[in-house]
Scaffold this motif. Structure first.
Motif, PDB file in Angstrom:
ATOM      1  N   ARG A   6      -5.758  -2.512   1.412  1.00  3.99           N
ATOM      2  CA  ARG A   6      -6.394  -1.467   1.950  1.00  3.99           C
ATOM      3  C   ARG A   6      -5.294  -0.458   1.666  1.00  3.99           C
ATOM      4  N   LYS A   7      -5.564   0.795   1.298  1.00  4.26           N
ATOM      5  CA  LYS A   7      -4.735   1.739   1.135  1.00  4.26           C
ATOM      6  C   LYS A   7      -3.977   2.270   2.355  1.00  4.26           C
ATOM      7  N   GLN A   8      -2.783   2.991   2.286  1.00  6.41           N
ATOM      8  CA  GLN A   8      -1.973   3.449   3.680  1.00  6.41           C
ATOM      9  C   GLN A   8      -2.553   4.375   4.130  1.00  6.41           C
ATOM     10  N   TYR A   9      -3.190   5.420   3.572  1.00  3.56           N
ATOM     11  CA  TYR A   9      -4.169   6.239   4.166  1.00  3.56           C
ATOM     12  C   TYR A   9      -5.482   6.350   3.959  1.00  3.56           C
ATOM     13  N   ASP A  10      -6.257   6.465   4.752  1.00  2.00           N
ATOM     14  CA  ASP A  10      -7.767   6.493   4.732  1.00  2.00           C
ATOM     15  C   ASP A  10      -8.303   7.733   4.197  1.00  2.00           C
ATOM     16  N   ASP A  12     -11.443   9.604   2.456  1.00  2.00           N
ATOM     17  CA  ASP A  12     -12.698   9.288   2.044  1.00  2.00           C
ATOM     18  C   ASP A  12     -13.097   9.953   0.393  1.00  2.00           C
ATOM     19  N   TRP A  52      -7.565  10.764  -5.733  1.00  2.00           N
ATOM     20  CA  TRP A  52      -7.713   9.784  -4.379  1.00  2.00           C
ATOM     21  C   TRP A  52      -6.795   8.670  -4.322  1.00  2.00           C
ATOM     22  N   SER A  56      -4.350   8.430  -1.163  1.00  2.00           N
ATOM     23  CA  SER A  56      -4.495   7.042  -0.437  1.00  2.00           C
ATOM     24  C   SER A  56      -3.295   6.473  -0.256  1.00  2.00           C
ATOM     25  N   GLN A  97      -9.438  18.475   5.700  1.00  2.00           N
ATOM     26  CA  GLN A  97      -9.006  17.539   6.822  1.00  2.00           C
ATOM     27  C   GLN A  97      -8.435  18.309   8.046  1.00  2.00           C
ATOM     28  N   ASP A 163      -2.564  14.581  11.632  1.00  2.00           N
ATOM     29  CA  ASP A 163      -2.738  13.512  10.127  1.00  2.00           C
ATOM     30  C   ASP A 163      -1.278  13.215   9.711  1.00  2.00           C
ATOM     31  N   TRP A 165      -0.564  11.944   6.795  1.00  2.00           N
ATOM     32  CA  TRP A 165      -0.851  11.926   5.394  1.00  2.00           C
ATOM     33  C   TRP A 165      -0.961  13.512   5.135  1.00  2.00           C
TER      34      TRP A 165
END
Length: 196
Positions: A6-10, A12, A52, A56, A97, A163, A165
């Protein structure tokens, strides 16, 4: 990527696509990489994937901002910062975001850089109020944005942005260097870049 894949930051992927569409609608010039919107679109899928993927994973670092001198009415100049197309997409991802949370704290009479509000809206409200009052107060703090401390600015941002990120990238944008027409790169420790 982490051990789990999985990526460090979600973040989309559709938000990146939406950000690109907003950047395209706003047009704008090429940044220091000389990549125009048209050139960016030649490998749109690949370029958006790169934005992205880097965002991410936490590995996105903004390139230098192209410094463009703009003449002022009073004879001086102000420097306008022109980010690359990819960087404008990344900035718009963060904007999307954090915008709703920040929107809730603004006063109704704040018009700058707000969704659904413009300078013309401010002029319209001013015209209406001129019929009710005999005076108007306007002020401008000379060089305000040229002298904002990054530390104080981030303190204010951290109060309202949760957030991790988004905070990471906002801090990186604040210190992104400026590149002049002569190619000289200037580091910055005060003032956010004035984006195109």
């Amino acid at each position: 990527m982490s051990v789990t894949g999985r990526k460090q930051y979600d973040i989309d992927k559709q938000t990146v696509v939406k950000a690109y569409k907003l950047v395209k609608a706003n047009a704008g010039a090429a940044g220091v990489d000389k990549v125009s919107l048209e050139a960016f679109e030649k490998d749109l899928k690949g370029n958006l994937y790169k934005v992205w993927n880097r965002m991410s994973s936490g590995s996105y670092f903004p390139p230098a901002v192209r410094a463009v001198p703009i003449p002022k009415k009073n004879g001086g100049q102000r420097i306008l910062g022109v980010p690359t197309v990819a960087d404008r997409v990344a900035q718009t991802v963060v904007k999307l975001q954090i915008e709703q949370a920040l929107e809730e704290i603004f006063l109704p009479d704040s018009y700058g850089y707000r969704p659904g509000k413009s300078a013309l809206d401010a002029v319209g409200v001013t015209r209406q109020r001129c019929w009710k009052m005999d005076w108007v107060l306007e002020f401008d703090i000379k060089g305000l944005f040229d002298n904002i401390s990054h530390e104080l600015l981030m303190k204010a941002v951290r109060k309202h942005v949760q957030d991790e990120w988004a905070l990471l990238y906002i801090e990186r944008w604040l210190i992104a260097p400026m590149q002049g027409k002569d190619g000289v790169i200037t580091a910055r420790d005060r003032a956010p870049p004035k984006a195109a």
